[in-house]
Design a protein around this motif. Structure first.
Motif, PDB file in Angstrom:
ATOM      1  N   GLY A 103       0.780  -1.226   0.000  1.00 38.56           N
ATOM      2  CA  GLY A 103       0.000   0.000   0.000  1.00 38.56           C
ATOM      3  C   GLY A 103       0.811   1.275   0.000  1.00 38.56           C
ATOM      4  N   LYS A 104       2.126   1.153  -0.125  1.00 32.54           N
ATOM      5  CA  LYS A 104       2.990   2.338  -0.101  1.00 32.54           C
ATOM      6  C   LYS A 104       3.808   2.417  -1.382  1.00 32.54           C
ATOM      7  N   GLN A 105       4.335   3.610  -1.638  1.00 33.40           N
ATOM      8  CA  GLN A 105       5.180   3.792  -2.809  1.00 33.40           C
ATOM      9  C   GLN A 105       6.581   3.260  -2.540  1.00 33.40           C
ATOM     10  N   ARG A 106       7.258   2.901  -3.616  1.00 32.91           N
ATOM     11  CA  ARG A 106       8.646   2.470  -3.492  1.00 32.91           C
ATOM     12  C   ARG A 106       9.482   3.661  -3.034  1.00 32.91           C
ATOM     13  N   GLU A 107      10.384   3.414  -2.073  1.00 30.66           N
ATOM     14  CA  GLU A 107      11.202   4.486  -1.525  1.00 30.66           C
ATOM     15  C   GLU A 107      12.674   4.086  -1.515  1.00 30.66           C
ATOM     16  N   LEU A 108      13.527   5.101  -1.609  1.00 32.95           N
ATOM     17  CA  LEU A 108      14.959   4.872  -1.527  1.00 32.95           C
ATOM     18  C   LEU A 108      15.343   4.531  -0.094  1.00 32.95           C
ATOM     19  N   VAL A 109      16.150   3.490   0.055  1.00 27.29           N
ATOM     20  CA  VAL A 109      16.677   3.115   1.359  1.00 27.29           C
ATOM     21  C   VAL A 109      18.118   3.596   1.497  1.00 27.29           C
ATOM     22  N   ALA A 110      18.934   3.272   0.504  1.00 25.93           N
ATOM     23  CA  ALA A 110      20.353   3.649   0.560  1.00 25.93           C
ATOM     24  C   ALA A 110      20.931   3.622  -0.841  1.00 25.93           C
ATOM     25  N   ARG A 111      21.973   4.425  -1.044  1.00 24.10           N
ATOM     26  CA  ARG A 111      22.585   4.511  -2.345  1.00 24.10           C
ATOM     27  C   ARG A 111      24.099   4.651  -2.169  1.00 24.10           C
ATOM     28  N   VAL A 112      24.861   4.079  -3.102  1.00 18.98           N
ATOM     29  CA  VAL A 112      26.317   4.201  -3.067  1.00 18.98           C
ATOM     30  C   VAL A 112      26.808   4.509  -4.475  1.00 18.98           C
ATOM     31  N   THR A 113      27.669   5.511  -4.577  1.00 18.55           N
ATOM     32  CA  THR A 113      28.211   5.885  -5.875  1.00 18.55           C
ATOM     33  C   THR A 113      29.416   5.010  -6.221  1.00 18.55           C
ATOM     34  N   LEU A 114      29.916   5.169  -7.440  1.00 13.65           N
ATOM     35  CA  LEU A 114      31.076   4.401  -7.878  1.00 13.65           C
ATOM     36  C   LEU A 114      32.279   4.705  -6.990  1.00 13.65           C
ATOM     37  N   SER A 115      32.379   5.941  -6.519  1.00 12.06           N
ATOM     38  CA  SER A 115      33.516   6.328  -5.675  1.00 12.06           C
ATOM     39  C   SER A 115      33.342   5.921  -4.218  1.00 12.06           C
ATOM     40  N   GLY A 116      32.141   5.411  -3.883  1.00 14.65           N
ATOM     41  CA  GLY A 116      31.928   4.948  -2.514  1.00 14.65           C
ATOM     42  C   GLY A 116      31.154   5.888  -1.621  1.00 14.65           C
ATOM     43  N   SER A 117      30.730   7.027  -2.132  1.00  9.71           N
ATOM     44  CA  SER A 117      29.907   7.934  -1.338  1.00  9.71           C
ATOM     45  C   SER A 117      28.531   7.321  -1.125  1.00  9.71           C
ATOM     46  N   THR A 118      27.988   7.518   0.066  1.00  5.85           N
ATOM     47  CA  THR A 118      26.712   6.897   0.407  1.00  5.85           C
ATOM     48  C   THR A 118      25.701   7.925   0.897  1.00  5.85           C
ATOM     49  N   ASN A 119      24.436   7.593   0.732  1.00 10.86           N
ATOM     50  CA  ASN A 119      23.377   8.353   1.382  1.00 10.86           C
ATOM     51  C   ASN A 119      22.273   7.390   1.778  1.00 10.86           C
ATOM     52  N   TYR A 120      21.553   7.746   2.848  1.00 11.89           N
ATOM     53  CA  TYR A 120      20.555   6.871   3.442  1.00 11.89           C
ATOM     54  C   TYR A 120      19.260   7.625   3.711  1.00 11.89           C
ATOM     55  N   ALA A 121      18.176   6.873   3.700  1.00 11.50           N
ATOM     56  CA  ALA A 121      16.914   7.421   4.179  1.00 11.50           C
ATOM     57  C   ALA A 121      17.057   7.692   5.676  1.00 11.50           C
ATOM     58  N   ASP A 122      16.408   8.748   6.147  1.00  9.23           N
ATOM     59  CA  ASP A 122      16.505   9.094   7.563  1.00  9.23           C
ATOM     60  C   ASP A 122      16.066   7.939   8.461  1.00  9.23           C
ATOM     61  N   SER A 123      15.095   7.174   7.992  1.00 11.26           N
ATOM     62  CA  SER A 123      14.532   6.106   8.817  1.00 11.26           C
ATOM     63  C   SER A 123      15.499   4.952   9.061  1.00 11.26           C
ATOM     64  N   VAL A 124      16.573   4.854   8.270  1.00 14.33           N
ATOM     65  CA  VAL A 124      17.503   3.730   8.421  1.00 14.33           C
ATOM     66  C   VAL A 124      18.906   4.166   8.825  1.00 14.33           C
ATOM     67  N   LYS A 125      19.133   5.466   8.921  1.00 13.04           N
ATOM     68  CA  LYS A 125      20.470   5.953   9.282  1.00 13.04           C
ATOM     69  C   LYS A 125      20.898   5.390  10.630  1.00 13.04           C
ATOM     70  N   GLY A 126      22.141   4.923  10.683  1.00 12.72           N
ATOM     71  CA  GLY A 126      22.665   4.347  11.911  1.00 12.72           C
ATOM     72  C   GLY A 126      22.340   2.883  12.099  1.00 12.72           C
ATOM     73  N   ARG A 127      21.441   2.343  11.285  1.00 16.21           N
ATOM     74  CA  ARG A 127      21.069   0.927  11.397  1.00 16.21           C
ATOM     75  C   ARG A 127      21.463   0.127  10.163  1.00 16.21           C
ATOM     76  N   PHE A 128      21.395   0.734   8.989  1.00 17.59           N
ATOM     77  CA  PHE A 128      21.694   0.045   7.730  1.00 17.59           C
ATOM     78  C   PHE A 128      23.013   0.559   7.168  1.00 17.59           C
ATOM     79  N   THR A 129      23.726  -0.333   6.492  1.00 20.10           N
ATOM     80  CA  THR A 129      24.975   0.045   5.833  1.00 20.10           C
ATOM     81  C   THR A 129      25.003  -0.545   4.433  1.00 20.10           C
ATOM     82  N   ILE A 130      25.206   0.318   3.434  1.00 17.11           N
ATOM     83  CA  ILE A 130      25.332  -0.138   2.052  1.00 17.11           C
ATOM     84  C   ILE A 130      26.808  -0.190   1.682  1.00 17.11           C
ATOM     85  N   SER A 131      27.182  -1.195   0.923  1.00 12.54           N
ATOM     86  CA  SER A 131      28.568  -1.317   0.461  1.00 12.54           C
ATOM     87  C   SER A 131      28.573  -2.005  -0.895  1.00 12.54           C
ATOM     88  N   ARG A 132      29.674  -1.898  -1.586  1.00  9.26           N
ATOM     89  CA  ARG A 132      29.779  -2.519  -2.905  1.00  9.26           C
ATOM     90  C   ARG A 132      31.130  -3.166  -3.082  1.00  9.26           C
TER      91      ARG A 132
END
Length: 120
Positions: free
Chosen positions: A42-71
């Motif tokens: 019942g909800k729209q798709r939302e961004l959780v986390a993203r990582v660029t080719l250089s390794g920069s990351t950004n997170y949704a406020d709701s998951v900051k401090g709990r989730f970690t994205i890596s590549r």
């Protein structure tokens, strides 16, 4: 033909952890930004986390401090380590990647999704 295949979803109790993986395969020349999105019923798709080719990351406020994205660029794989999971994290999780593939140029690809359920 480029494919993104996710794995690692499942049922976990509140406070638990899961690690999602997403492997890209095909005639790939390069992969740019990678991300994880989620969609709850019942909800729209939302961004959780993203990582660029250089390794920069950004997170949704709701998951900051709990989730970690890596590549791992050598394996064409992106990971999402999810700790301190909450019931509100329950959703289908999708990986996304910008891929430069043979005969296709740069395109945006999605995985098939993996279910994460947080419940006691």
């Amino acid at each position: 033909q480029v494919q993104l295949v996710e794995s690692g979803g499942g049922l976990v109790q509140p406070g638990g952890s899961l690690r999602l993986s997403c492997a890209a395969s095909g005639s790939i020349f390069a992969i740019g930004d990678k991300g994880w999105y989620r969609q709850a019923p019942g909800k729209q798709r939302e961004l959780v986390a993203r990582v660029t080719l250089s390794g920069s990351t950004n997170y949704a406020d709701s998951v900051k401090g709990r989730f970690t994205i890596s590549r791992d660029n050598a394996k064409n794989t992106v990971y999402l380590q999810m700790n301190s999971l909450k019931p509100e994290d329950t959703a289908v999780y999708y990986c996304n990647a910008a891929v430069f593939a043979e005969g296709a140029g740069w395109r945006n690809y999605w995985g098939q999704g993996t279910q994460v359920t947080v419940s006691s």
